[in-house]
Design a protein around this motif. Structure first.
Motif, mmCIF file in Angstrom:
data_model
loop_
_atom_site.group_PDB
_atom_site.id
_atom_site.type_symbol
_atom_site.label_atom_id
_atom_site.label_comp_id
_atom_site.label_asym_id
_atom_site.label_seq_id
_atom_site.Cartn_x
_atom_site.Cartn_y
_atom_site.Cartn_z
ATOM 1 N N LYS A 101 32.121 42.004 39.391
ATOM 2 C CA LYS A 101 30.713 42.379 39.344
ATOM 3 C C LYS A 101 29.963 42.206 40.673
ATOM 4 C CE LYS A 101 29.994 41.970 34.378
ATOM 5 N NZ LYS A 101 29.242 41.335 33.279
ATOM 6 N N ARG A 104 30.590 45.171 42.904
ATOM 7 C CA ARG A 104 29.976 46.393 42.388
ATOM 8 C C ARG A 104 28.460 46.376 42.580
ATOM 9 N NH1 ARG A 104 31.270 50.881 39.224
ATOM 10 N NH2 ARG A 104 29.382 52.177 39.276
ATOM 11 N N GLN A 105 27.845 45.223 42.389
ATOM 12 C CA GLN A 105 26.409 45.113 42.606
ATOM 13 C C GLN A 105 26.055 45.394 44.068
ATOM 14 O OE1 GLN A 105 24.562 41.552 40.875
ATOM 15 N NE2 GLN A 105 26.220 41.470 39.382
ATOM 16 N N ASP A 108 26.371 49.165 44.640
ATOM 17 C CA ASP A 108 25.260 49.905 44.058
ATOM 18 C C ASP A 108 23.950 49.634 44.791
ATOM 19 O OD1 ASP A 108 26.790 51.248 42.234
ATOM 20 O OD2 ASP A 108 26.432 49.849 40.591
ATOM 21 N N ALA A 109 23.806 48.442 45.349
ATOM 22 C CA ALA A 109 22.620 48.153 46.153
ATOM 23 C C ALA A 109 22.581 49.050 47.389
ATOM 24 C CB ALA A 109 22.596 46.680 46.558
ATOM 25 N N MET A 156 20.235 49.585 40.513
ATOM 26 C CA MET A 156 20.064 48.145 40.375
ATOM 27 C C MET A 156 20.032 47.730 38.902
ATOM 28 S SD MET A 156 19.983 47.538 43.577
ATOM 29 C CE MET A 156 19.574 45.793 43.583
ATOM 30 N N SER A 159 23.328 49.240 36.876
ATOM 31 C CA SER A 159 24.644 49.092 37.499
ATOM 32 C C SER A 159 25.633 48.508 36.502
ATOM 33 C CB SER A 159 24.545 48.178 38.722
ATOM 34 O OG SER A 159 25.826 47.798 39.173
ATOM 35 N N GLY A 161 27.733 46.671 37.351
ATOM 36 C CA GLY A 161 27.883 45.311 37.857
ATOM 37 C C GLY A 161 26.955 44.313 37.198
ATOM 38 N N THR A 162 25.923 44.796 36.525
ATOM 39 C CA THR A 162 25.009 43.905 35.791
ATOM 40 C C THR A 162 25.203 44.032 34.281
ATOM 41 O OG1 THR A 162 23.225 45.556 35.664
ATOM 42 C CG2 THR A 162 23.283 44.155 37.624
#
Length: 240
Positions: A101, A104-105, A108-109, A156, A159, A161-162
């Motif tokens: 994660k 990936r965050q 995506d940021a 954000m 994502s 990732g979240t």
């Protein structure tokens, strides 16, 4: 009524041709603009399901989501499992491992920064050059520039990732679910096969000679499998 949710860097207009084809089958399609949910303020994934379901007013709705829209559709389904008559999930991820994660965050940021303040055409070109998105010509994205703040926020707030890993929760869903993926989209094909092991009423259809953008890369085949799925479930209800 079919509620259709577009993908990342997508638009409600992406579903125009699909909506026209389904109209010939007597099925109405509501093309949802997902950016409205991010227009004024953050909208965490955990809150999206309830927020979206409040906007659905038809009886026995069918939920359709592609890629990011597929992940959002799963959140809506899990928020109220008995609300939907059926669902169609296309090229969507159920979630990634915790150790993956942070990376990936961060990725995506970076996309969010490009979408918000970079040259829009450069951002679109970089997005479409991703290998997973090869194949399938999408509608022009120049008009989407007006919503670039919401697009950036989606990287954000929405994502993967979240996102909670939804795979263990799929057993909560009992409505018929058609999961569609292209045979060349190996990453998401593996995700779909794992999802089938958890769903009690799931059906996997793999579209030949197709990548990630199934509804546009193989529009006729996609229309056919969706129509067959809806008709078969309608017939099964009548026979009960």
């Amino acid at each position: 009524m079919i509620y259709a949710l577009h993908g990342a860097v997508g638009m409600a207009a992406d579903w125009k041709s699909f909506a026209l084809s389904m109209k010939q089958e007597g099925e109405a399609v509501a093309r949802v603009d997902l950016w409205q949910f991010l227009a004024c303020c953050p909208m965490p994934l955990a809150q999206f399901g309830n927020a979206f379901n409040r906007e659905v007013h038809s009886k026995q709705p069918v939920l359709l989501g592609y890629s990011m829209g597929g992940r959002l559709a799963l959140h809506a389904l899990l928020s109220n499992p008995k609300m939907y008559k059926a669902a169609i999930i296309v090229s969507a991820h159920t979630g990634i491992e915790e150790e993956d994660k942070p990376a990936r965050q961060a990725q995506d940021a970076a996309w969010a920064a490009k979408a918000l303040s970079g040259d829009w055409d450069d951002f679109l070109n970089a997005w479409n050059r991703q290998g997973v998105l090869e194949g399938g010509i999408m509608p022009d994205r120049s008009a989407l520039k007006r919503q670039r703040e919401a697009v950036a926020r989606s990287f954000m707030d929405w994502s993967v990732g979240t996102q909670e890993n939804l795979l263990p929760r799929l057993k909560e869903l009992s409505c018929p679910i058609l999961w569609v993926v292209g045979e060349n989209d190996q990453k998401f094909l593996a995700v779909a096969r794992r999802a089938m092991q958890e769903l009690s009423n799931g059906q996997l259809v793999v579209i030949p000679d197709c990548g990630h953008r199934v509804p546009w890369e193989q529009a006729e085949a996609f229309h056919a499998v969706v129509t067959k799925f809806l008709q078969s479930n309608s017939e099964s209800r009548l026979s009960q």
